[in-house]
Structures are given as C-alpha cells and as structure tokens.
Design an enzyme around this catalytic site. Structure first.
Site, PDB file in Angstrom:
ATOM      1  CB  THR A 234      -0.935   0.019   1.230  1.00 16.38           C
ATOM      2  OG1 THR A 234      -0.135  -0.071   2.422  1.00 16.38           O
ATOM      3  CG2 THR A 234      -1.921  -1.122   1.195  1.00 16.38           C
ATOM      4  NE  ARG A 236       3.579   7.129  -3.475  1.00 14.77           N
ATOM      5  CZ  ARG A 236       2.640   7.297  -2.556  1.00 14.77           C
ATOM      6  NH1 ARG A 236       1.986   6.238  -2.070  1.00 14.77           N
ATOM      7  NH2 ARG A 236       2.361   8.505  -2.097  1.00 14.77           N
ATOM      8  CD  GLU A 265      -1.467   4.515  -8.711  1.00  9.98           C
ATOM      9  OE1 GLU A 265      -1.989   5.587  -8.310  1.00  9.98           O
ATOM     10  OE2 GLU A 265      -0.899   3.729  -7.943  1.00  9.98           O
ATOM     11  CG  HIS A 284      -3.011   5.030  -4.927  1.00 13.60           C
ATOM     12  ND1 HIS A 284      -1.914   5.459  -5.619  1.00 13.60           N
ATOM     13  CD2 HIS A 284      -2.727   5.257  -3.613  1.00 13.60           C
ATOM     14  CE1 HIS A 284      -1.001   5.927  -4.779  1.00 13.60           C
ATOM     15  NE2 HIS A 284      -1.480   5.807  -3.557  1.00 13.60           N
TER      16      HIS A 284
END
Length: 316
Positions: A234, A236, A265, A284
C-alpha cells in the site's frame, strides 16, 4: 487586481469543492478537474492559464519538461508533505513555490488490513461466488499464531504492526536503517532481510519511495517467500520490481498479493494485473477517506491564502 486562477487536479470522486472553503479565497477563481490528464502535452494545454495548481498526491507528475511549459505557474500545492513526482529542483529554478499539506496516517494502515483480511479470508472471491449462486468453496486462514513481516516501521508500518500484535501474530520488522531498540519500542522483533521474507506468512511494505528505495523488493526477496505467503503493498509500486512480482504471481512463488499501488495509474485496461491470478486489487484508496480529504483540501486553501499574502507555508 487581476483574478488568480486555481486548478484542482484529479478530483476523481468530484468532492474537492465540498471539502474546503474555496469561496473564502478572495480574488480567486477555482476550476476542478475530475478526469485525469495523462498526456503531458494535453496537461500543459489545460493548465497553461493557471497561476496555482493543487495536485492530489502523485496522481499527476510534474517533471521539469512540464514545469518549463507553465510560465504562469507560481504555486504548486501537493497534498501530503512529500511528492516524488514533482521535480523540486526545476520548480525552484522556474520560481514556482511548492507547498504541502498534512494528512491522516490511519487510512492507509486500515486499508492494509482490509487487503490482508481480504486475502486470507478470500472475501472478494466469496462475494463473487454467492452472487453466482454458489456457496462455501474456499478455506480461510487464521492470523493468530502466524508471522507478519513489516518492511518499514515508520508512521504507517508501526500502526500495521500493532494490529498484527492484536491479532496474536508474531511481528518481524526490517528496513535498511531499523535498529533493535526501535523495533523493541513497538514490541516487535528486528529481523534481517532474508529472515523476514523467508519466514513471514504475510509481508507488508511501508517504505517511502526514493532513489535508494526504488526496486527495493526484488526477485530474491519474492523467491525467498513461502509459497503459502502473501505480499501486500500500500506504499508505492516503484518499491517493487514489477517484472519479478508478475512472475511471482503467475508462477506461484507466493500465494497472492494485495495491491493498492501500481506502476501506471489509473491502471490501463490492458495492464497485466487486471488478469493476474492470486491478486486482490484496490485503486490506490489508502489515503482516500473523508477525514484525509478534509485535511488535504482545507490545508491546500490555507497554503494558497498564505502564498497570496506573501508568506508561503509548509514549503517543500
């Protein structure tokens, strides 16, 4: 006096306007962009008229070549006090002040546990089975008595570790500079790298991305994990060798992965992870909570007001 134009980027949920008092900024007009603009040329064209830009975390990068083509830009606000996708040296060179905001540490740690529990109790798969008219098909795992490996025992990693202890887990921790005394402060055991990856039933990654940590978790680490172990990220995506992770999942080196961060993303439609086995994916969402957004956007308004008053705050 001319009006100051503010652009608020990547307002995916279309909630930024309601999270702070933007109307309280005198002489300011604010535009909220809900759609992500990935192409640098399109981004420059959209942002060229604005003197102030508010960026949500690292959703939109601001490298040197983008900043160089935004001559009107005077203030760039990023949510959070660290943003690896902004070229701070270039910003200083072009006379752009970069300010940050505070945030909430709880959301990401909580989502980490949502992913861990989702993996070990097959929550998403069971939900899909019920909706398809099926019933009990999988067997879950107890966390009590298992081993949690926390890579990075900072603000977030220590929170994740405390929950592991509450579940009755043995908690190991490792990072390049972690000491035994620091680990003991959080009632966890300092392990070396090989021990942590080799013995943990769940490995959870909580490191900041930088030049020294990019690709920190590589093939040797993932191969060292037990075939029954899960990997959770969680933090990068750049912390992990993505080719090695793909092989680990497709070839069954590990039991599965819970991922909230990705190398691109929003995740492209043809990205390999969309069809990867053994995965639980979240878009994310670690920091995406009402409480975090209220802090982010209210501080962004404060940053803008302070800058317009000639006394920038929370500068990076």
């Amino acid at each position: 006096m001319s009006e100051t134009r503010v652009a608020v980027l990547d307002d995916y949920q279309r909630v930024a306007a309601s999270m702070a008092d933007w109307e309280g900024l005198p002489g300011v007009s604010t535009r909220f962009f809900a759609e992500h603009i990935a192409d640098p040329d399109a981004l420059v064209a959209a942002l060229e008229p604005f003197e102030v830009i508010v960026a949500m975390r690292e959703r939109t990068p601001f490298p040197r070549d983008v900043l160089a083509r935004l001559p009107r830009l005077r203030l760039l606000v990023t949510t959070g006090m660290r943003n690896a996708s902004i070229d701070l040296d270039a910003a200083r060179e072009f006379g752009v002040v970069v300010s940050g905001t505070r945030g909430s540490a709880g959301g990401t740690a909580e989502l980490t546990w949502a992913l861990i529990l989702g993996l070990v109790r097959t929550v998403a798969a069971d939900d899909a089975r019920i909706r398809a008219g099926r019933w009990q098909e999988a067997v879950g795992l107890d966390l009590d008595g298992r081993t949690l490996g926390v890579v990075g025992l900072g603000r977030l990693g220590s929170r994740v570790a405390r929950v592991g202890l509450a579940f009755g887990m043995k908690v190991l921790a490792w990072s390049p500079n972690l000491t035994a005394d620091r680990a003991a402060e959080h009632e966890v055991t300092l392990a070396d790298r090989r021990e942590l990856f080799g013995s943990a039933d769940i490995v959870s990654l909580h490191m900041a991305l930088g030049d020294r940590t990019r690709g920190l978790v590589g093939e040797a680490d993932l191969r060292a994990m037990k075939p029954s172990a899960f990997f959770v990220n969680t933090s990068r995506a750049g912390l992990v060798d993505q080719d090695a992770l793909r092989r680990a999942l497709e070839e069954g080196w590990i039991a599965g992965a819970g991922l909230d961060v990705f190398d691109v993303e929003p995740l492209p439609e043809d990205h390999w992870l969309r069809s990867s086995p053994r995965t639980l994916l979240s878009p994310h969402m670690g920091y995406v909570t009402e409480e975090s957004y209220q802090i982010f956007y209210s501080h962004a308004v404060e940053d803008i007001a302070a800058f317009l008053n000639g006394a920038p705050i929370r500068t990076l």
